[in-house]
Design a protein around this motif. Structure first.
Motif, PDB file in Angstrom:
ATOM      1  N   HIS A   1       0.756   4.005  -2.853  1.00 44.52           N
ATOM      2  CA  HIS A   1       0.003   5.224  -2.541  1.00 44.52           C
ATOM      3  C   HIS A   1       0.739   6.250  -1.693  1.00 44.52           C
ATOM      4  CE1 HIS A   1      -3.554   3.398  -4.243  1.00 44.52           C
ATOM      5  NE2 HIS A   1      -3.288   2.309  -3.540  1.00 44.52           N
ATOM      6  N   LEU A   2       1.766   5.832  -0.964  1.00 41.09           N
ATOM      7  CA  LEU A   2       2.396   6.774  -0.031  1.00 41.09           C
ATOM      8  C   LEU A   2       3.817   7.109  -0.448  1.00 41.09           C
ATOM      9  CD1 LEU A   2       1.072   5.093   3.229  1.00 41.09           C
ATOM     10  CD2 LEU A   2       0.248   7.212   2.204  1.00 41.09           C
ATOM     11  N   THR A   3       4.084   6.944  -1.745  1.00 38.00           N
ATOM     12  CA  THR A   3       5.408   7.230  -2.268  1.00 38.00           C
ATOM     13  C   THR A   3       5.315   8.482  -3.128  1.00 38.00           C
ATOM     14  OG1 THR A   3       5.698   4.841  -2.404  1.00 38.00           O
ATOM     15  CG2 THR A   3       7.338   6.185  -3.526  1.00 38.00           C
ATOM     16  N   VAL A   4       6.396   9.258  -3.133  1.00 42.14           N
ATOM     17  CA  VAL A   4       6.442  10.450  -3.986  1.00 42.14           C
ATOM     18  C   VAL A   4       6.169  10.034  -5.436  1.00 42.14           C
ATOM     19  CG1 VAL A   4       8.029  12.164  -4.939  1.00 42.14           C
ATOM     20  CG2 VAL A   4       7.932  11.786  -2.466  1.00 42.14           C
TER      21      VAL A   4
ATOM     22  N   GLN B   1       0.330   5.703   7.389  1.00 41.29           N
ATOM     23  CA  GLN B   1       1.523   5.085   7.979  1.00 41.29           C
ATOM     24  C   GLN B   1       2.521   6.140   8.478  1.00 41.29           C
ATOM     25  OE1 GLN B   1       3.137   1.941   5.463  1.00 41.29           O
ATOM     26  NE2 GLN B   1       1.107   1.263   4.845  1.00 41.29           N
TER      27      GLN B   1
ATOM     28  N   TRP C   1      -8.168  18.004  10.269  1.00 38.09           N
ATOM     29  CA  TRP C   1      -8.954  16.821  10.624  1.00 38.09           C
ATOM     30  C   TRP C   1      -8.518  16.424  12.016  1.00 38.09           C
ATOM     31  CZ3 TRP C   1      -6.969  16.988   5.544  1.00 38.09           C
ATOM     32  CH2 TRP C   1      -7.939  16.946   4.533  1.00 38.09           C
TER      33      TRP C   1
ATOM     34  N   LYS D   1     -13.021  16.882   2.986  1.00 34.17           N
ATOM     35  CA  LYS D   1     -12.206  15.853   2.336  1.00 34.17           C
ATOM     36  C   LYS D   1     -10.929  16.450   1.726  1.00 34.17           C
ATOM     37  CE  LYS D   1     -15.034  14.320  -0.897  1.00 34.17           C
ATOM     38  NZ  LYS D   1     -16.290  15.088  -0.946  1.00 34.17           N
ATOM     39  N   LEU D   2      -9.929  15.628   1.632  1.00 35.16           N
ATOM     40  CA  LEU D   2      -8.685  16.066   0.979  1.00 35.16           C
ATOM     41  C   LEU D   2      -8.947  16.387  -0.491  1.00 35.16           C
ATOM     42  CD1 LEU D   2      -5.598  16.458   1.058  1.00 35.16           C
ATOM     43  CD2 LEU D   2      -5.331  14.029   0.579  1.00 35.16           C
TER      44      LEU D   2
ATOM     45  N   ILE E   1      -8.534  11.589   2.382  1.00 35.80           N
ATOM     46  CA  ILE E   1      -8.806  11.801   3.808  1.00 35.80           C
ATOM     47  C   ILE E   1     -10.206  12.381   3.906  1.00 35.80           C
ATOM     48  CG2 ILE E   1      -8.151  12.975   5.937  1.00 35.80           C
ATOM     49  CD1 ILE E   1      -5.333  13.254   4.870  1.00 35.80           C
TER      50      ILE E   1
ATOM     51  N   GLY F   1      -3.072  16.315  -7.460  1.00 34.83           N
ATOM     52  CA  GLY F   1      -3.342  15.318  -6.418  1.00 34.83           C
ATOM     53  C   GLY F   1      -2.244  14.287  -6.275  1.00 34.83           C
ATOM     54  N   VAL F   2      -1.055  14.601  -6.806  1.00 28.42           N
ATOM     55  CA  VAL F   2       0.067  13.657  -6.710  1.00 28.42           C
ATOM     56  C   VAL F   2       0.959  14.046  -5.531  1.00 28.42           C
ATOM     57  CG1 VAL F   2       2.135  12.772  -7.874  1.00 28.42           C
ATOM     58  CG2 VAL F   2       0.043  13.178  -9.184  1.00 28.42           C
ATOM     59  N   LEU F   3       1.340  13.053  -4.741  1.00 25.87           N
ATOM     60  CA  LEU F   3       2.251  13.296  -3.621  1.00 25.87           C
ATOM     61  C   LEU F   3       3.627  13.648  -4.187  1.00 25.87           C
ATOM     62  CD1 LEU F   3       2.758  13.186  -0.561  1.00 25.87           C
ATOM     63  CD2 LEU F   3       3.268  10.768  -0.797  1.00 25.87           C
TER      64      LEU F   3
ATOM     65  N   LYS G   1       3.028   9.205  -6.427  1.00 26.73           N
ATOM     66  CA  LYS G   1       1.775   8.436  -6.443  1.00 26.73           C
ATOM     67  C   LYS G   1       0.630   9.268  -5.880  1.00 26.73           C
ATOM     68  CE  LYS G   1       4.053   4.636  -7.516  1.00 26.73           C
ATOM     69  NZ  LYS G   1       3.920   3.898  -8.751  1.00 26.73           N
ATOM     70  N   HIS G   2      -0.595   8.813  -6.152  1.00 25.44           N
ATOM     71  CA  HIS G   2      -1.769   9.480  -5.586  1.00 25.44           C
ATOM     72  C   HIS G   2      -2.013   8.957  -4.174  1.00 25.44           C
ATOM     73  CE1 HIS G   2      -3.279  11.660  -9.127  1.00 25.44           C
ATOM     74  NE2 HIS G   2      -2.667  10.698  -9.807  1.00 25.44           N
ATOM     75  N   PRO G   3      -1.913   9.839  -3.170  1.00 24.00           N
ATOM     76  CA  PRO G   3      -2.105   9.388  -1.783  1.00 24.00           C
ATOM     77  C   PRO G   3      -3.581   9.092  -1.500  1.00 24.00           C
ATOM     78  CG  PRO G   3      -1.783  11.750  -1.841  1.00 24.00           C
ATOM     79  CD  PRO G   3      -1.599  11.267  -3.238  1.00 24.00           C
ATOM     80  N   PRO G   4      -3.858   8.366  -0.411  1.00 23.87           N
ATOM     81  CA  PRO G   4      -5.251   8.023  -0.100  1.00 23.87           C
ATOM     82  C   PRO G   4      -6.088   9.245   0.266  1.00 23.87           C
ATOM     83  CG  PRO G   4      -3.775   7.331   1.671  1.00 23.87           C
ATOM     84  CD  PRO G   4      -2.912   7.796   0.552  1.00 23.87           C
TER      85      PRO G   4
ATOM     86  N   PHE H   1       0.844  -1.200   0.000  1.00 21.43           N
ATOM     87  CA  PHE H   1       0.000   0.000   0.000  1.00 21.43           C
ATOM     88  C   PHE H   1       0.882   1.254   0.000  1.00 21.43           C
ATOM     89  CE2 PHE H   1      -2.458   3.378   2.004  1.00 21.43           C
ATOM     90  CZ  PHE H   1      -3.643   3.326   1.270  1.00 21.43           C
ATOM     91  N   ALA H   2       1.944   1.234   0.833  1.00 15.27           N
ATOM     92  CA  ALA H   2       2.850   2.386   0.902  1.00 15.27           C
ATOM     93  C   ALA H   2       3.543   2.614  -0.439  1.00 15.27           C
ATOM     94  CB  ALA H   2       3.876   2.184   2.011  1.00 15.27           C
TER      95      ALA H   2
ATOM     96  N   LYS I   1       7.602  14.220   0.760  1.00 15.68           N
ATOM     97  CA  LYS I   1       7.185  13.466   1.937  1.00 15.68           C
ATOM     98  C   LYS I   1       8.182  13.718   3.060  1.00 15.68           C
ATOM     99  CE  LYS I   1       6.082   8.727   3.154  1.00 15.68           C
ATOM    100  NZ  LYS I   1       6.023   7.334   2.728  1.00 15.68           N
TER     101      LYS I   1
END
Lengths: 254, 84
Positions: A216-219, B42, B27, A237-238, A226, B56-58, A221-224, A212-213, B61
């Motif tokens: 979605h949680l990597t530079v 995480q 939030w 919402k985000l 909120i 919408g791209v990260l 990528k589209h994050p989840p 998942f990281a 981080k």
């Protein structure tokens, strides 16, 4: 009857004695004793390697090589020991508790050995341990690359700490490649070792979280999404902020 | 600027927001450091800052405080470029 038991006992004692008295075992023990007196692991590495090279089929050969891997990190002798383990001992049962030390050995040969254990390991637990520590190794390498990108001035320290050979290898790694490698390792973890327990839950859970990281949680990528209430209880919402640059802070007083 | 806050006490948080002149929306993650949002994202360290671009791209981080301005400038520039 008593005589018979006595004979059996004696023969058991004798056979163990013979097994433990192999030349390799004697040489190994002598070297361990000498090391404990003198210290200085690096100067002993070559002599432990020699025992393993001269008695490749003796169980002590595996132990001698693991001695090098555990006590001497980031040297050419470390790499030599890892390569011998990979070629001749990858299915040895003794490797089950050595995977963490292999991953920490600061050598380019560690990854290949761990991969060999994942496929050829003694049993499922050993193979799982190799997979787990292979993932950890790749995570550590990714972490180093990210840090080097942020602080390029750290490069000389990386070379110093990880040794010339492995340090150079590290600075040539690409984050995207590592990410792909990690993804493959976690997919295998999920497929093959899903039920194996670790201190942080099963390897299946661990792999899912990591995948998942990566996705979605990597530079890049589209994050989840909120979605939740603010401090006044109003929901937002985000994705409401799409089209704007968003700086998102995780914070709190504690 | 948005925040995810993990303070225990929502009332106390309102006071903090007012006292410290925190104007961005937050939030409230159920008062837990392992609340649902922190868990999904995480998050392992706080404070932890992420920057997301207009698509919408990260993009950044756990960015260092002294690099935030440059990062936002870069993303804003990309945005105006995209509009033209």
């Amino acid at each position: 009857m008593r005589v018979l038991i006595g004979t059996i006992l004696i023969s058991i004692v004798c056979s163990t004695a013979i097994a433990e008295d192999s030349i390799a075992a004697k040489e190994y023990q002598a070297l361990v004793d000498e090391f404990e007196l003198e210290g200085g692991a690096r100067t002993f590495a070559k002599r432990f390697l020699k025992i393993a090279q001269e008695h490749p089929s003796d169980p002590k050969a595996t132990e001698a090589l693991l001695w090098v891997v555990t006590n001497v990190r980031g040297r050419s002798d470390t790499t030599a020991a890892l390569q011998l383990l990979e070629k001749q001992h990858a299915s040895s049962a003794q490797l089950s508790s050595a995977c963490a030390n292999i991953a920490r050995s600061r050598s380019i040969a560690a990854e290949k050995l761990l991969r060999a254990i994942v496929t050829q390991g003694d049993n499922l637990e050993t193979r799982a341990a190799a997979c787990f520590h292979l993932a950890r190794l790749l995570e550590t390498e990714s972490g180093i690359i990210v840090q080097l990108k942020q602080q390029p001035e750290l490069a000389p320290r990386v070379l110093q700490y990880y040794g010339k050979e492995y340090g150079k290898h590290l600075s040539g790694l690409e984050l995207a490649d590592l990410s792909k490698q990690r993804e493959l390792v976690y997919q295998q973890m999920l497929r093959t070792f899903s039920k194996i327990k670790t201190t942080d839950g099963t390897m299946g859970e661990l792999a899912q979280k990591a995948l998942f990281a990566i996705h979605h949680l990597t530079v890049g990528k589209h994050p989840p999404e909120i979605k939740g209430e603010d401090v006044f209880g109003k929901e937002f919402k985000l994705s409401d902020y799409r089209g704007k640059v968003v700086m998102l802070s995780f914070w709190g007083h504690w | 600027m948005l925040g995810v806050n993990s303070d225990k006490d929502r009332k106390a948080l309102k006071v903090t927001l007012a006292e410290q002149d925190i104007t961005w929306r937050n939030w409230w993650d159920n008062g837990l450091i392992d609340g649902p949002i922190h868990t999904t994202w995480q998050v392992v360290q706080r404070p932890s800052i992420y920057i997301i671009d207009a698509k919408g791209v990260l993009r950044f981080k756990e960015i260092q405080a002294d690099q935030i301005d440059a990062a936002i400038d870069q993303l804003l520039a990309e945005m105006t470029k995209g509009d033209k």
